[in-house]
Design an enzyme around this catalytic site. Structure first.
Site, short mmCIF file in Angstrom:
data_model
loop_
_atom_site.label_atom_id
_atom_site.label_comp_id
_atom_site.label_asym_id
_atom_site.label_seq_id
_atom_site.Cartn_x
_atom_site.Cartn_y
_atom_site.Cartn_z
N GLN A 15 0.82 -1.21 0.00
CA GLN A 15 0.00 0.00 0.00
C GLN A 15 0.86 1.27 0.00
O GLN A 15 0.40 2.32 -0.41
CB GLN A 15 -0.93 0.01 1.22
CG GLN A 15 -1.95 -1.10 1.24
CD GLN A 15 -2.73 -1.14 2.53
OE1 GLN A 15 -2.86 -0.12 3.22
NE2 GLN A 15 -3.23 -2.31 2.90
N CYS A 16 2.07 1.17 0.46
CA CYS A 16 2.96 2.33 0.53
C CYS A 16 4.01 2.25 -0.58
O CYS A 16 4.33 1.17 -1.08
CB CYS A 16 3.66 2.40 1.90
SG CYS A 16 2.52 2.52 3.28
N THR A 17 4.53 3.42 -0.94
CA THR A 17 5.61 3.47 -1.93
C THR A 17 6.92 3.13 -1.22
O THR A 17 7.50 3.97 -0.54
CB THR A 17 5.70 4.85 -2.57
OG1 THR A 17 4.44 5.17 -3.16
CG2 THR A 17 6.78 4.89 -3.64
N VAL A 18 7.34 1.88 -1.34
CA VAL A 18 8.56 1.43 -0.67
C VAL A 18 9.70 1.57 -1.66
O VAL A 18 9.88 0.74 -2.55
CB VAL A 18 8.42 -0.02 -0.18
CG1 VAL A 18 9.70 -0.46 0.53
CG2 VAL A 18 7.22 -0.16 0.75
#
Length: 756
Positions: free
Chosen positions: A576-579
């Site tokens: 869900q996050c921009t890693v």
């Protein structure tokens, strides 16, 4: 008893707009060139200012004011790109009809040290030598303006907005000096009020052709008491009158002095002209004409008479020193004294008086213009500044891209985003602060636009809160109207901008902007991040809106064999996050913006081919290398730039468009043109209808039908689904033998299997 003629030196009057013109000239025209440039100035006839008493109309005294030479922004020639009027007209440089326009020489230095070390004496002597040359050659006789050039030595510190300057008014001096016998007010010299009024009328008629100096012939009591001649008409002006009537001829000039006994500075060079052009004349009566403004005003007001006491001109008999008697033929003076009455330059500090917003804009323009001085003189900065940028996505990539665009001078930036600023955003996304996260978080697009306006108030930054409809994300009946409005709004935004940046964090959110950018033939720049890798690429533009068959570069989806679909559902927290590594986003965004500027500086713009180095991939039959081979200011723009932090590597690849692309292929564009929003609904909801039958290789019954299992609507429409089935069939028909597997394992290189 003869007395030495004394002269009233000029004082410069500089209008504030002049400094803006000087800065513009330095940035856009002169740059590092220190060669002399021509500018214009003006002086008018000197008149004393009336000091009035308490009684209405009562004049207590008249006060002399300094002789002024005025320069303004209008002095700049339009040919050098500095704005203002042409150097040959009167736009700005001669706003008053009674003024005398003169030419100036601008010497603009590059450093304060160069300004200080300049040999001022030699500079003034050089201009004085030019005056003497114009006198001796006869050019000054035909054009008296050549007698009164002025000099402006300057240095412009455009970072601090400090302007160092020194005006010089070169005058060839006489040693021994010229003398005079008598000095008489014009009103006392003239026989009658009627003759004074006749002078006013004669000058008003002749004023348009006066170049600051002329000859005037006076016949008292005559029906034509005054006749005006040019300097070139000397013989006619001094010829005897028919019948031997009494007449006198005077040498006249527009006198900027209002001093009772000091004559105007232009007379110095006019007497130099006298001693060389008419060496036989040792004594001349001079009319120091200070009433040009009075005559012009009364003429425009159609006054029949002027009060004789209002005339302030002076008549003086001057003994002209012969050229042969001068101790030095080229002695020149004329540097202006500063406010402390010292021969020294002046400095104007405009930083405290200028609008801070204007200063910020000038500072930005300065940094950009400096690139043109040495490194990229052909760069078209106006084209970059005039580009309207639409940023789809206001996160990490959008924030860095916006800052880079602003640094290039782009003034129109619009953000699109549906999110709100969260607590994790400010450390990674430079347009947001902790306060933006409070109260549930500000809408990202609006917060980004506000931040841009705080950073640079002159930017036209707007934020649009919008959730972009996406393939595979079904639209319910209750959402139809709002989704239709969203599509219309996005379509309008794409049309209103010149470039679309795709900076979102999901594949399917890029689909609709890609399709609309292709439809409207916009430059589309796409940026995507991995953990330690990125891609920045431009989408191909159709050469002709009505011809989608010609070869072009591919878009973000052209090399995909599957259509975009729902990738957001059931994602874990890390998905869900921009890693990504924190330093990657500014590199990728900066690369994307530099790719845009390279496109804008190429003569073909968005149609520019990619560099052909053998890295192009297959696609349409027409090769990209068939396009004209032209270099832009920054070279040929790449198609795709892929970078890797591992090893800090970067390389460019080229890929042509695909006829089966689910975002930009002719089938997709045609379907949208024919069916509009209804086509989009099928893509969003993944359904077919009967009218799709001519375009898809499966039978569709009346009404809606489900897309074949395992394939999307877009894959079915473009033919990707059929291609997948053909591939599956081929793979299923391949017969593998155990012996071949054993030989391969043993290192046998004999490839004797048969594909059926």
């Amino acid at each position: 008893m003869s007395q030495i003629v004394q002269f009233e030196p000029f004082s410069s009057t500089i209008e504030p707009e002049f400094w803006a013109g000087l800065a513009h000239h330095k940035l856009h025209s002169a740059r590092l060139d220190t060669a002399r440039a021509s500018i214009r100035g003006e002086f008018i006839g000197g008149r004393r200012h009336a000091v009035r008493g308490s009684t209405a109309g009562e004049i207590v005294q008249r006060v002399a004011v300094p002789a002024r030479l005025r320069v303004s922004q209008g002095i700049w020639s339009s040919s050098d790109g500095s704005g203002g009027g042409n150097a040959g007209d009167d736009n700005g440089a001669s706003a008053q009809p009674s003024g005398v326009t003169v030419t100036g020489h601008l010497y603009n230095t590059n450093t304060i040290e160069e300004f200080k070390k300049c040999d001022k004496g030699e500079l003034l002597r050089g201009v004085g030598a030019e005056i003497l040359e114009d006198v001796c050659s006869g050019r000054a006789t035909k054009n008296p303006e050549l007698l009164w050039p002025f000099v402006l030595l300057s240095f412009s510190d455009l970072k601090k907005y400090h302007f160092y300057h020194w005006f010089g008014f070169p005058a060839v001096t006489a040693d021994p000096p010229d003398t005079y016998e008598a000095m008489t007010p014009l009103s006392s010299h003239i026989g009658s009020e009627a003759d004074l009024d006749a002078l006013r009328a004669a000058y008003a008629e002749y004023a348009a052709s006066v170049d600051g100096a002329f000859l005037v012939r006076y016949q008292p009591g005559s029906s034509c008491a005054w006749q005006l001649y040019s300097l070139a008409e000397w013989d006619a002006a001094f010829a005897e009158t028919p019948g031997g009537e009494r007449a006198e001829t005077m040498l006249a000039f527009i006198d900027p002095s209002s001093h009772a006994s000091r004559l105007g500075w232009p007379l110095r060079n006019l007497l130099t002209w006298m001693r060389h052009a008419h060496a036989e004349t040792r004594r001349v009566r001079v009319l120091c004409f200070r009433d040009a403004a009075l005559c012009a005003a009364s003429s425009s007001a159609q006054q029949s008479k002027v009060d004789p006491s209002a005339f302030e001109s002076i008549v003086v008999d001057i003994n002209v020193t012969a050229a042969a008697d001068l101790k030095s033929a080229n002695s020149v003076s004329g540097w202006e004294r500063n406010e402390r009455d010292k021969l020294a330059p002046r400095m104007v500090n405009l930083s405290s008086t200028m609008d801070p917003v204007r200063l910020a804009e000038s500072a930005l323009d300065l940094n950009l213009q400096l690139m043109r001085w040495r490194l990229a003189p052909s760069i078209d900065l106006a084209k970059i500044a005039g580009t309207r940028a639409l940023l789809v996505g206001s996160g990490t990539l959008g924030a860095y891209a916006a800052r880079a665009l602003l640094a290039w001078g782009v003034r129109k930036i619009t953000f699109i985003d549906n999110g709100r600023v969260s607590f994790s955003n400010p450390p990674r996304q430079p347009l947001y602060e902790f306060e933006d996260t409070l109260g549930g978080g500000k809408p990202k697009a609006e917060a980004a636009a506000e931040a841009m306006r705080r950073i640079f108030p002159n930017v036209d930054a707007q934020g649009v809160q919008m959730s972009i409809p996406m393939p595979g994300h079904a639209v319910s009946p209750a959402e139809l109207d709002s989704t239709r409005l969203t599509v219309e709004k996005l379509d309008s935004l794409v049309q209103e901008h010149d470039v679309v940046f795709l900076l979102t964090d999901s594949r399917e959110s890029r689909w609709l902007p890609t399709m609309l950018g292709t439809l409207h033939r916009k430059i589309v720049i796409c940026v995507a991040l991995g953990f330690d890798s990125y891609v920045a690429m431009r989408h191909g533009v159709y050469p002709d809106a009505d011809d989608a068959s010609r070869g072009r570069l591919g878009c973000y989806f052209c090399n995909d064999v599957v259509a975009p679909t729902d990738s957001l559902t059931d994602r874990t927290l890390d998905q869900q996050c921009t890693v990504t590594r924190p330093g990657l986003a500014p590199i990728a965004s900066g690369t994307a913006v530099e790719l845009l500027t390279t496109i804008l500086q190429h003569p073909l713009g968005g149609l520019a081919p990619a560099p052909t180095s053998g890295s192009g991939s297959g696609g349409n039959s027409e090769s990209l290398s068939d396009a004209p081979s032209q270099e832009g200011v920054f070279g040929v723009p790449d198609h795709q730039i892929r970078g890797y932090l591992a090893g800090f590597r970067q390389h460019a690849i080229v890929g042509q468009s695909s006829d089966m692309c689910t975002a930009c292929s002719p089938k997709i564009i045609t379907a949208y043109r024919e069916h509009g929003f209804e086509f989009l609904l099928r893509a969003f909801n993944n359904t077919l209808v009967a009218e799709d039958a001519p375009h898809v290789p499966i039978a569709v019954e009346d009404g809606a039908a489900n897309v074949p299992e395992g394939y999307s609507y877009l894959e079915t429409l473009t033919g990707l689904a059929a291609l997948h089935r053909q591939t599956d069939d081929i793979m299923a028909d391949i017969e593998w033998s155990d012996a071949e597997d054993a030989d391969a394992a043993a290192g046998d290189t004999d490839d004797d299997f048969e594909a059926v």
